[in-house]
Motif scaffolding. Structure first.
Motif, PDB file in Angstrom:
ATOM      1  N   LEU A 182       0.835  -1.446   0.027  1.00 49.83           N
ATOM      2  CA  LEU A 182      -0.017  -0.041   0.011  1.00 49.83           C
ATOM      3  C   LEU A 182       0.897   1.265   0.014  1.00 49.83           C
ATOM      4  CD1 LEU A 182      -2.889   1.327   0.410  1.00 49.83           C
ATOM      5  CD2 LEU A 182      -2.252   1.113   2.844  1.00 49.83           C
ATOM      6  N   LEU A 183       2.069   1.349   0.799  1.00 48.36           N
ATOM      7  CA  LEU A 183       2.777   2.400   0.852  1.00 48.36           C
ATOM      8  C   LEU A 183       3.664   2.567  -0.310  1.00 48.36           C
ATOM      9  CD1 LEU A 183       4.059   2.187   4.679  1.00 48.36           C
ATOM     10  CD2 LEU A 183       2.246   3.646   3.846  1.00 48.36           C
ATOM     11  N   ALA A 184       3.918   1.469  -0.879  1.00 49.02           N
ATOM     12  CA  ALA A 184       4.779   1.508  -2.156  1.00 49.02           C
ATOM     13  C   ALA A 184       3.851   2.137  -3.385  1.00 49.02           C
ATOM     14  CB  ALA A 184       5.096   0.270  -2.802  1.00 49.02           C
ATOM     15  N   LEU A 185       2.541   1.897  -3.274  1.00 50.88           N
ATOM     16  CA  LEU A 185       1.616   2.547  -4.359  1.00 50.88           C
ATOM     17  C   LEU A 185       1.268   3.832  -4.130  1.00 50.88           C
ATOM     18  CD1 LEU A 185      -1.139  -0.431  -4.657  1.00 50.88           C
ATOM     19  CD2 LEU A 185       0.657   0.302  -6.320  1.00 50.88           C
ATOM     20  N   PHE A 186       1.349   4.255  -2.842  1.00 50.77           N
ATOM     21  CA  PHE A 186       1.076   5.760  -2.436  1.00 50.77           C
ATOM     22  C   PHE A 186       2.363   6.571  -2.986  1.00 50.77           C
ATOM     23  CE2 PHE A 186      -2.493   4.526   0.449  1.00 50.77           C
ATOM     24  CZ  PHE A 186      -3.416   5.696  -0.065  1.00 50.77           C
ATOM     25  N   ASP A 187       3.690   5.691  -2.905  1.00 52.15           N
ATOM     26  CA  ASP A 187       4.935   6.588  -3.066  1.00 52.15           C
ATOM     27  C   ASP A 187       5.069   6.692  -4.778  1.00 52.15           C
ATOM     28  OD1 ASP A 187       7.162   7.481  -2.606  1.00 52.15           O
ATOM     29  OD2 ASP A 187       8.387   5.914  -2.558  1.00 52.15           O
ATOM     30  N   ASP A 188       4.127   6.159  -5.680  1.00 52.52           N
ATOM     31  CA  ASP A 188       3.913   6.355  -6.992  1.00 52.52           C
ATOM     32  C   ASP A 188       3.453   7.563  -7.357  1.00 52.52           C
ATOM     33  OD1 ASP A 188       3.683   6.121  -9.663  1.00 52.52           O
ATOM     34  OD2 ASP A 188       2.839   4.068  -9.659  1.00 52.52           O
ATOM     35  N   ALA A 189       4.174   8.362  -8.015  1.00 54.06           N
ATOM     36  CA  ALA A 189       3.459   9.775  -8.336  1.00 54.06           C
ATOM     37  C   ALA A 189       2.052   9.549  -8.997  1.00 54.06           C
ATOM     38  CB  ALA A 189       4.530  10.410  -9.070  1.00 54.06           C
ATOM     39  N   SER A 190       1.931   8.354  -9.956  1.00 53.59           N
ATOM     40  CA  SER A 190       0.998   8.303 -10.724  1.00 53.59           C
ATOM     41  C   SER A 190      -0.474   7.754  -9.960  1.00 53.59           C
ATOM     42  CB  SER A 190       1.415   7.481 -11.959  1.00 53.59           C
ATOM     43  OG  SER A 190       1.460   6.099 -11.471  1.00 53.59           O
ATOM     44  N   SER A 191      -0.239   7.365  -8.650  1.00 54.50           N
ATOM     45  CA  SER A 191      -1.378   6.878  -8.098  1.00 54.50           C
ATOM     46  C   SER A 191      -2.394   7.675  -7.970  1.00 54.50           C
ATOM     47  CB  SER A 191      -0.762   6.505  -6.686  1.00 54.50           C
ATOM     48  OG  SER A 191      -0.540   7.362  -5.932  1.00 54.50           O
ATOM     49  N   HIS A 192      -3.685   7.332  -7.745  1.00 56.38           N
ATOM     50  CA  HIS A 192      -4.718   7.988  -7.644  1.00 56.38           C
ATOM     51  C   HIS A 192      -5.259   8.300  -6.210  1.00 56.38           C
ATOM     52  CE1 HIS A 192      -5.016   7.981 -12.000  1.00 56.38           C
ATOM     53  NE2 HIS A 192      -4.719   6.836 -12.022  1.00 56.38           N
ATOM     54  N   ASN A 193      -6.560   8.663  -6.029  1.00 58.14           N
ATOM     55  CA  ASN A 193      -6.991   8.732  -4.465  1.00 58.14           C
ATOM     56  C   ASN A 193      -6.994   7.320  -3.805  1.00 58.14           C
ATOM     57  OD1 ASN A 193      -9.204   7.016  -5.589  1.00 58.14           O
ATOM     58  ND2 ASN A 193     -10.777   8.671  -5.479  1.00 58.14           N
ATOM     59  N   ALA A 194      -7.238   7.513  -2.516  1.00 63.80           N
ATOM     60  CA  ALA A 194      -7.250   6.429  -1.737  1.00 63.80           C
ATOM     61  C   ALA A 194      -7.922   5.005  -2.001  1.00 63.80           C
ATOM     62  CB  ALA A 194      -7.451   6.365  -0.130  1.00 63.80           C
ATOM     63  N   TYR A 195      -9.111   5.241  -2.569  1.00 66.43           N
ATOM     64  CA  TYR A 195      -9.849   4.322  -3.155  1.00 66.43           C
ATOM     65  C   TYR A 195      -9.187   3.624  -4.223  1.00 66.43           C
ATOM     66  CZ  TYR A 195     -13.847   1.713  -4.392  1.00 66.43           C
ATOM     67  OH  TYR A 195     -14.880   0.684  -4.849  1.00 66.43           O
TER      68      TYR A 195
END
Length: 249
Positions: free
Chosen positions: A197-210
């Motif tokens: 989860l933290l790795a995905l939030f560290d990706d600049a291209s990620s969207h909202n939490a959902y």
């Protein structure tokens, strides 16, 4: 090499490895001993304070021998004292091996202790806190630059003088070490899913939490609703700890 450079070289060789150096001709042995002890004690004290758990695992003589070996073998690239811990970590990872008194987890434990110091002195600052939306999953969050997710083969956060694992168990220990808005360095033990989860939030291209939770659900091969419930609570916890901060628009 001129005479001054020659004297400098002999002095530094003596300070690094006095047992293999005859000293500097023309300089009194008592004066040389002052420099020898001053350098050694300063470096020893800094490493002992920067790696207190590692220090606790060694006798005085074994620890002093390791500090001396560090001074002999490692060529520091920075003149700053705050960089000594990083240089020592480099020494442990690449120049020290095959020493019977060293525990198998030494390099990992030293890295874990170094992270605490590195975050404590990091120049980054957290942005001002914002009021989260009514549904925290609607907001876009990113991993704080002062939150470092880590993975180790040993449970480094549990190691002490009386708790020394002899070998890896095959279970990965996931930890996020972070500095919060109170400038306190803390750690949180997490699992593999939270690490992802933290790795995905560290990706600049990620969207909202959902959207991030939907991505995890797809990777796990389950319906999004299966992870939204615990995901909402988890994201709220990470935001509250200053591990996740609001992403810039």
């Amino acid at each position: 090499m001129n005479n001054f450079q020659h004297v400098q070289r002999e002095l530094t060789q003596f300070i690094r490895n006095p047992d293999a150096s005859s000293g500097v001709p023309g300089i009194e042995g008592r004066r040389l001993a002052i420099y020898r002890d001053l350098f050694f004690n300063n470096i020893n004290g800094f490493l002992s304070n920067g790696f207190p758990v590692c220090r606790s695992l060694y006798s005085d003589s074994d620890w002093d021998s390791m500090v001396r070996d560090f001074m002999i073998r490692h060529q520091c690239a920075s003149p700053y004292f705050l960089k000594i811990a990083e240089e020592f970590l480099e020494y442990l990872q690449h120049q020290r091996s095959g020493i019977d008194v060293d525990p198998p987890f030494l390099a990992e434990l030293a890295h874990y202790e170094w992270v605490e110091l590195a975050l404590d002195v990091a120049v980054d600052e957290l942005p001002s806190a914002v009021e989260p939306p009514s549904d925290i999953l609607d907001a876009r969050w990113r991993l704080s630059s002062l939150a470092w997710p880590l993975a180790y083969g040993f449970p480094v956060h549990q190691i002490s003088r009386d708790n020394r694992p002899a070998e890896v168990t095959g279970d990965i220990t996931y930890i996020v070490v972070y500095r919060n808005r109170a400038d306190s360095v803390e750690f949180l033990e997490i699992n593999a899913v939270t690490a992802r989860l933290l790795a995905l939030f560290d990706d600049a291209s990620s969207h909202n939490a959902y959207g991030v939770l939907k991505g995890i659900a797809a990777e796990l091969g389950v319906e999004p609703e299966a992870v939204v419930g615990f995901g909402r609570e988890l994201v709220a916890q990470l935001v509250g700890l200053d591990i996740l901060i609001v992403a810039e628009s």
